[in-house]
Each structure stands twice: as C-alpha cells, then as structure tokens.
Enzyme design. Structure first.
Site, short mmCIF file in Angstrom:
data_model
loop_
_atom_site.label_atom_id
_atom_site.label_comp_id
_atom_site.label_asym_id
_atom_site.label_seq_id
_atom_site.Cartn_x
_atom_site.Cartn_y
_atom_site.Cartn_z
N SER A 149 0.87 -1.46 -0.21
CA SER A 149 -0.22 -0.12 0.03
C SER A 149 0.76 1.37 0.08
CB SER A 149 -0.62 0.21 1.13
OG SER A 149 -1.03 0.17 2.06
N LYS B 181 -0.96 -4.03 -3.70
CA LYS B 181 -1.51 -3.19 -3.12
C LYS B 181 -2.18 -1.71 -3.13
CE LYS B 181 -5.12 -3.15 0.51
NZ LYS B 181 -5.81 -1.10 0.41
#
Length: 368
Positions: free
Chosen positions: A283, A308
């Site tokens: 992320s 992600k």
C-alpha cells in the site's frame, strides 16, 4: 479518504488529503459512493429487523466483489485510529512463520509484557489461549495475541504456549497499550545508514527527514520498507519529499475523478539511495517505492512487492461498526498500476539484500 492495509501489528489505515469524491454507479456492481449506500442500507434494515447490522454489512460487502472491502467493529476501528499514532494493544511480540509452519518469535519490544515475562527472540510460539499456532497465518496469530475477535482492551490476559530448545512452558500475560517506533536507524557496516520504516504513522515523514540529516556525511542511504504494510499516505508523501525536490509522487482516482499527490520541494537529491522491499511491502509503502523508482531517485532491491494499490473510504454503520470500501486505485508517476501487480525491484535479492545494497550504494557514490 482511507488507504487501508490489513489489521495486524504495524498495519494501519491511512488518509488521502482530499476527502471529496464523485459518486458513480455502474450497471454491473455498485462502486464507490453507491456501494457505501448499499452497505449502509443493508445495516439499517438489519437493525430495524433486530438482527446484526455488522453481519448484514459483511454480507453486502461480500456480494459486491470488493477484494479489499471490510467491516470492522467499533473496537477494531479504534485500534486502527490508535495505530495511526503508533499505539496498539498487545503483548509486545513480533512473529514469523517458518517453512515448516512453526511460529517463531522474531522480536520482543523492550518494556512490554512479553519482555517482562522473559520471552526471547527465537522462542517458538506453540499456542495462544489454547489455540494451536503452528500452520496459522501470522496475521491470525497476531490477531489472537491482540484479542481482536473480542475487542480485548488493555488489561485483559492471554496465555501463550512457548518452547525454547527442549523446554516447554506457558506464560499468562496481561495486554497493554504499547507504542511503536515506526522509524529506526542503524549503521550495520561500511558507509551505509539504514533507515527502516515499519509503518507510516503520524510524524514518520519528519522522522525520516531528521534521520537523513543526522546520517554521517558520505553515507549512502538504504530505506528499508520490507514488511511495511502501509499507513498514512500523507506520511508516505512526506517521506518522498525528504528525497525529492518536488514533483509527482502518484496519481489516483476516486470514482473516476483523477487526483495527484506531489512532493514538497527541497528534499535531499544528492545522497545515494536504495530502497529495500519484499512481499510484505504494501500500500502506502508501494506508493513511496514507485515514486522513488519512477523518478530515478533510487535503486529498488529485493523481491516483488505485495500489490495493494486500491483506495478505500470508511462509512459509519448504525451499530458503531465501520465499513471500508474501495472507491479507486492509484498509479506511480510513470502510470504503473500497482494493485494486483506490485512493484518489480531493479535488482532481485534475498537473504543478502543488505550486502547487495552496500555494493550498489558504493557504485552510486562513485558515479556521483
């Protein structure tokens, strides 16, 4: 806006700076604001019928096909908020799963309940409250340690089954509210300063900038993002700003509306820099990695990152629980989509990643 990781030790949600978004509905599945409304309505109907709003919301999220959508209890979401400040409820253990499925203690936080009980790095964690730990994903083991299923607060107890060599024993520990150091600095050898970022909590960007200033003149920098599962996107951008002189960090869409994130001017663009990544780099950490790689600022070393790259937004449900649902995705400065793909390092490296980083930094220094 929320850019969520997974709910494990060190994994936190994060925020984009612009909360505005444009609702958009497709004929196939609800997305963005439309999906939020569907989930809210499902929870409200369940409450009116005397059934569980949280369970109804979970079913609605499951039907939507949202890979990263999730519903959290009020207590779990409070853990998220605490983690943004570098706080969590637990016993102070880090763990990893060995190839044979055994769970091994990889770190003990000083001053924690685990440290007070004499647990050491290398001990085997056999069970948590009677549940066998062998073979479980590390995320499940951490959830048991923290008592996530019961929203266990500080002061509750957890019993661990442990093994050290031929000795087996149990320890009952009392959970505590602990603080994490998101940024640590080491000089393992030569002229290399390693700045490890465990998660992007509040203040991480400023800490990285200070660590960069304090590094000895002539040192190359290894920015270690291995195992970093995300955090506040604003702090990832602030970290990028420490190494860039302005410019694009990432673009992202929210229900089809395009946005951009930019670094602040004035970062250190002279020091040799490598970024260390692995399959646990997720992320916001991937957003930072992609920016430094695409902008030509760093050589990325390690293994492919997790992948992600989606943007989540939270919505409050009638019973206090919170649904986080995907509303868009981000791309690196060159337009690379990260979600489901990850970032490919410039140089593959496994166990010898730090030595590889030393070699690369020496070469970059000579080139400079």
């Amino acid at each position: 806006m929320v850019f969520a990781g997974v709910l494990v030790a060190g994994a936190v949600t994060g925020a984009f700076p612009d909360p505005d978004h444009t609702a958009r509905r497709t004929t196939a599945q609800p997305v963005g604001a439309a999906l939020h409304e569907d989930v809210r309505e499902a929870a409200a109907r369940a409450m009116a019928d005397g059934t569980s709003p949280m369970e109804a919301a979970e079913r609605a999220v499951s039907r939507s096909g949202d890979r990263w959508g999730a519903v959290y209890s009020e207590g779990e979401y409070q853990e998220f908020q605490d983690s943004l400040d570098g706080r969590y409820t637990g016993v102070g253990l880090s763990a990893a799963r060995e190839q044979d499925g055994r769970i091994e203690v990889t770190g003990v936080q000083p001053g924690s309940p685990a440290a007070a009980a004499g647990i050491r790095t290398g001990d085997r964690l056999r069970s948590v409250d009677g549940a066998r730990a062998d073979g479980l994903p590390v995320t499940d083991v951490v959830s048991l340690l923290r008592g996530d299923a019961d929203d266990a607060p500080a002061g509750t107890t957890v019993t661990l089954g442990l093994q050290r060599g031929g000795r087996t024993w149990t320890e009952t520990l009392r959970r505590a509210t602990l603080s994490t150091d998101s940024v640590t600095v080491t000089r393992p050898f030569g002229r290399v300063t390693v700045i490890r970022v465990a998660a992007f909590t509040r203040g991480t960007g400023a800490e990285v900038r200070e660590a960069l200033r304090a590094a000895p003149a002539g040192d190359g920098i290894a920015l270690d993002l291995r195992g970093n599962s995300g955090g506040l996107v604003t702090e990832a951008v602030a970290t990028a700003s420490a190494f860039l002189d302005g410019g694009l960090v990432a673009t992202y869409d929210v229900d089809g509306a395009q946005r951009a994130l930019h670094a602040a001017p004035g970062g250190d663009t002279a020091r040799p820099l490598v970024v260390l990544v692995d399959g646990g780099t997720m992320s916001a950490a991937e957003l930072l990695t992609g920016a430094l790689q695409d902008r030509g600022r760093a050589v990325v070393i390690g293994s492919r990152t997790f992948g992600k790259g989606s943007v989540q937004m939270p919505t409050n449900l009638p019973d206090g629980s919170v649904a986080e649902l995907t509303v868009g995705h981000y791309r690196t400065p060159s337009g690379h989509a990260v979600d489901g793909r990850g970032i490919t390092p410039d140089l593959e490296a496994g166990d010898g990643v730090l030595r590889r980083a030393e070699t690369v930094l020496a070469g970059l220094g000579d080139a400079g």
